[in-house]
Design a protein around this motif. Structure first.
Motif, PDB file in Angstrom:
ATOM      1  N   LEU A 155       3.092   0.528  -6.986  1.00 14.94           N
ATOM      2  CA  LEU A 155       2.930   0.688  -5.539  1.00 14.94           C
ATOM      3  C   LEU A 155       3.700   1.886  -5.009  1.00 14.94           C
ATOM      4  CD1 LEU A 155       2.896  -2.955  -4.154  1.00 14.94           C
ATOM      5  CD2 LEU A 155       0.995  -1.349  -4.351  1.00 14.94           C
ATOM      6  N   LYS A 156       4.867   2.133  -5.559  1.00 20.96           N
ATOM      7  CA  LYS A 156       5.643   3.314  -5.158  1.00 20.96           C
ATOM      8  C   LYS A 156       4.867   4.581  -5.540  1.00 20.96           C
ATOM      9  CE  LYS A 156      10.393   4.678  -4.846  1.00 20.96           C
ATOM     10  NZ  LYS A 156      10.491   4.416  -3.428  1.00 20.96           N
ATOM     11  N   ASN A 157       4.248   4.561  -6.710  1.00 22.10           N
ATOM     12  CA  ASN A 157       3.435   5.680  -7.160  1.00 22.10           C
ATOM     13  C   ASN A 157       2.239   5.894  -6.226  1.00 22.10           C
ATOM     14  OD1 ASN A 157       2.444   7.738  -8.776  1.00 22.10           O
ATOM     15  ND2 ASN A 157       1.465   6.337 -10.210  1.00 22.10           N
ATOM     16  N   VAL A 158       1.589   4.813  -5.816  1.00 24.80           N
ATOM     17  CA  VAL A 158       0.460   4.903  -4.889  1.00 24.80           C
ATOM     18  C   VAL A 158       0.916   5.512  -3.560  1.00 24.80           C
ATOM     19  CG1 VAL A 158      -1.126   3.524  -3.471  1.00 24.80           C
ATOM     20  CG2 VAL A 158      -0.924   3.067  -5.920  1.00 24.80           C
ATOM     21  N   GLU A 159       2.026   5.025  -3.021  1.00 30.39           N
ATOM     22  CA  GLU A 159       2.545   5.571  -1.763  1.00 30.39           C
ATOM     23  C   GLU A 159       2.844   7.059  -1.889  1.00 30.39           C
ATOM     24  OE1 GLU A 159       5.859   3.016  -0.819  1.00 30.39           O
ATOM     25  OE2 GLU A 159       4.613   1.874   0.577  1.00 30.39           O
ATOM     26  N   SER A 160       3.409   7.447  -3.009  1.00 27.76           N
ATOM     27  CA  SER A 160       3.734   8.848  -3.245  1.00 27.76           C
ATOM     28  C   SER A 160       2.470   9.711  -3.302  1.00 27.76           C
ATOM     29  CB  SER A 160       4.526   8.969  -4.549  1.00 27.76           C
ATOM     30  OG  SER A 160       4.749  10.304  -4.871  1.00 27.76           O
ATOM     31  N   ARG A 161       1.456   9.250  -4.022  1.00 27.66           N
ATOM     32  CA  ARG A 161       0.198  10.005  -4.123  1.00 27.66           C
ATOM     33  C   ARG A 161      -0.468  10.167  -2.755  1.00 27.66           C
ATOM     34  NH1 ARG A 161      -1.991  10.750  -9.292  1.00 27.66           N
ATOM     35  NH2 ARG A 161      -1.050   9.485 -10.918  1.00 27.66           N
ATOM     36  N   VAL A 162      -0.545   9.069  -2.006  1.00 27.56           N
ATOM     37  CA  VAL A 162      -1.183   9.110  -0.691  1.00 27.56           C
ATOM     38  C   VAL A 162      -0.387  10.020   0.242  1.00 27.56           C
ATOM     39  CG1 VAL A 162      -1.770   7.724   1.349  1.00 27.56           C
ATOM     40  CG2 VAL A 162      -2.328   6.863  -0.947  1.00 27.56           C
ATOM     41  N   GLY A 163       0.924   9.919   0.228  1.00 27.37           N
ATOM     42  CA  GLY A 163       1.768  10.763   1.068  1.00 27.37           C
ATOM     43  C   GLY A 163       1.653  12.238   0.724  1.00 27.37           C
ATOM     44  N   ALA A 164       1.448  12.552  -0.547  1.00 30.70           N
ATOM     45  CA  ALA A 164       1.367  13.946  -0.987  1.00 30.70           C
ATOM     46  C   ALA A 164       0.164  14.673  -0.396  1.00 30.70           C
ATOM     47  CB  ALA A 164       1.321  14.012  -2.515  1.00 30.70           C
ATOM     48  N   GLY A 167      -1.755  11.443   3.652  1.00 25.18           N
ATOM     49  CA  GLY A 167      -2.419  10.186   3.964  1.00 25.18           C
ATOM     50  C   GLY A 167      -1.432   9.137   4.435  1.00 25.18           C
ATOM     51  N   LYS A 168      -1.983   8.013   4.864  1.00 20.06           N
ATOM     52  CA  LYS A 168      -1.168   6.884   5.325  1.00 20.06           C
ATOM     53  C   LYS A 168      -1.581   5.646   4.546  1.00 20.06           C
ATOM     54  CE  LYS A 168      -1.233   8.680  10.017  1.00 20.06           C
ATOM     55  NZ  LYS A 168      -1.810   8.490  11.338  1.00 20.06           N
ATOM     56  N   ILE A 169      -0.618   4.769   4.295  1.00 17.08           N
ATOM     57  CA  ILE A 169      -0.901   3.525   3.592  1.00 17.08           C
ATOM     58  C   ILE A 169      -0.149   2.387   4.269  1.00 17.08           C
ATOM     59  CG2 ILE A 169       0.937   3.980   1.906  1.00 17.08           C
ATOM     60  CD1 ILE A 169      -0.812   2.465  -0.170  1.00 17.08           C
ATOM     61  N   ARG A 170      -0.815   1.252   4.356  1.00 24.06           N
ATOM     62  CA  ARG A 170      -0.181   0.044   4.884  1.00 24.06           C
ATOM     63  C   ARG A 170      -0.478  -1.098   3.920  1.00 24.06           C
ATOM     64  NH1 ARG A 170      -2.794  -1.231   9.704  1.00 24.06           N
ATOM     65  NH2 ARG A 170      -3.775  -3.028   8.789  1.00 24.06           N
ATOM     66  N   ILE A 171       0.549  -1.863   3.587  1.00 23.18           N
ATOM     67  CA  ILE A 171       0.414  -2.979   2.655  1.00 23.18           C
ATOM     68  C   ILE A 171       0.750  -4.267   3.388  1.00 23.18           C
ATOM     69  CG2 ILE A 171       1.227  -3.978   0.488  1.00 23.18           C
ATOM     70  CD1 ILE A 171       1.958  -1.064  -0.358  1.00 23.18           C
ATOM     71  N   ASP A 172      -0.222  -5.162   3.452  1.00 23.23           N
ATOM     72  CA  ASP A 172      -0.033  -6.475   4.074  1.00 23.23           C
ATOM     73  C   ASP A 172      -0.222  -7.530   3.006  1.00 23.23           C
ATOM     74  OD1 ASP A 172       0.235  -5.573   6.824  1.00 23.23           O
ATOM     75  OD2 ASP A 172      -1.898  -5.065   6.699  1.00 23.23           O
ATOM     76  N   SER A 173       0.836  -8.283   2.743  1.00 20.44           N
ATOM     77  CA  SER A 173       0.761  -9.324   1.726  1.00 20.44           C
ATOM     78  C   SER A 173       1.825 -10.368   1.997  1.00 20.44           C
ATOM     79  CB  SER A 173       0.959  -8.724   0.328  1.00 20.44           C
ATOM     80  OG  SER A 173       0.727  -9.697  -0.661  1.00 20.44           O
ATOM     81  N   ALA A 174       1.564 -11.549   1.529  1.00 20.34           N
ATOM     82  CA  ALA A 174       2.536 -12.634   1.596  1.00 20.34           C
ATOM     83  C   ALA A 174       2.232 -13.574   0.445  1.00 20.34           C
ATOM     84  CB  ALA A 174       2.447 -13.372   2.932  1.00 20.34           C
ATOM     85  N   SER A 175       3.245 -14.283  -0.011  1.00 23.39           N
ATOM     86  CA  SER A 175       3.059 -15.193  -1.137  1.00 23.39           C
ATOM     87  C   SER A 175       1.917 -16.163  -0.858  1.00 23.39           C
ATOM     88  CB  SER A 175       4.353 -15.977  -1.402  1.00 23.39           C
ATOM     89  OG  SER A 175       5.344 -15.086  -1.855  1.00 23.39           O
ATOM     90  N   ASN A 176       1.043 -16.290  -1.844  1.00 19.45           N
ATOM     91  CA  ASN A 176      -0.129 -17.177  -1.815  1.00 19.45           C
ATOM     92  C   ASN A 176      -1.141 -16.833  -0.724  1.00 19.45           C
ATOM     93  OD1 ASN A 176       0.861 -18.785  -3.999  1.00 19.45           O
ATOM     94  ND2 ASN A 176       2.309 -19.683  -2.540  1.00 19.45           N
ATOM     95  N   LYS A 177      -1.113 -15.611  -0.225  1.00 20.67           N
ATOM     96  CA  LYS A 177      -2.038 -15.193   0.832  1.00 20.67           C
ATOM     97  C   LYS A 177      -2.876 -13.985   0.430  1.00 20.67           C
ATOM     98  CE  LYS A 177      -0.316 -17.894   4.130  1.00 20.67           C
ATOM     99  NZ  LYS A 177      -0.996 -18.898   4.859  1.00 20.67           N
TER     100      LYS A 177
END
Length: 189
Positions: A155-164, A167-177
């Motif tokens: 995920l850190k790699n993905v954020e870095s690629r998109v930022g380069a 781009g913008k990235i948003r991650i929405d997650s929660a346990s069991n969701k």
């Protein structure tokens, strides 16, 4: 790059081949074990093919075709369904090779994470061409995670690629969701 390739060949291919060899050596009756050996060799074959494909992104096949090929190759033999949707894309849709490669690598990394960690049965990927940007939504029905914690690895790699590429990235997650990842990438740098 070469050390990463070398490490993947060692970690993924060589170790699997060694495991098959041990399986053969420890087998008293090779005929009764042939199904297991063939299955193991088939997995090694597909890993080797995937590593070679990872080196060459098929940008000349067009945006949609290259991403469909990636999705097909990543789901081969896996118990996960990936549903891609492309909206507002037309034949003359054109992005730079740099953007194409970044999107390809980001989708590859996100799907790898889902397959390895999410325990998901289904993934929806939507690609929207909107004016001067591409919007990508990747949603899975997996176990999710605490998205407020520090990101690491893929995920850190993905954020870095998109930022380069601004781009913008948003991650929405929660346990069991499950997880929803939203990405916006400008089409032209």
């Amino acid at each position: 790059m070469e050390s990463r390739i070398s490490r993947r060949i060692h970690d993924e291919i060589a170790n699997d081949i060694f495991g098959v060899m041990l399986n053969l050596e420890n087998s008293k009756d090779n005929r009764s074990n042939s199904g297991s050996v063939l299955h193991s060799l088939n997995q090694v074959y597909h890993k080797a093919r995937d590593i070679s494909r990872n080196l060459d992104i098929p940008v000349n096949q067009g945006f949609q075709n290259s991403l469909m090929e990636l999705i097909d190759s990543m789901t081969y033999g896996k118990k996960i369904r990936i549903n891609p949707v492309f909206k507002r894309f037309h034949e003359d849709f054109n992005i730079s090779e740099t953007i194409h490669i970044v999107i390809y690598r980001v989708i590859q990394e996100l799907l790898t994470n889902v397959i390895k960690h999410a325990n998901a049965k289904e993934v929806f990927i939507q690609f929207f061409a909107r004016g001067n940007r591409v919007e990508i939504y990747v949603e899975d029905d997996g176990i999710g995670f605490d998205s407020t914690e520090n990101k690491f690895g893929g995920l850190k790699n993905v954020e870095s690629r998109v930022g380069a590429i601004n781009g913008k990235i948003r991650i929405d997650s929660a346990s069991n969701k499950g997880t929803l990842i939203t990405i916006e990438i400008p089409i032209k740098l």
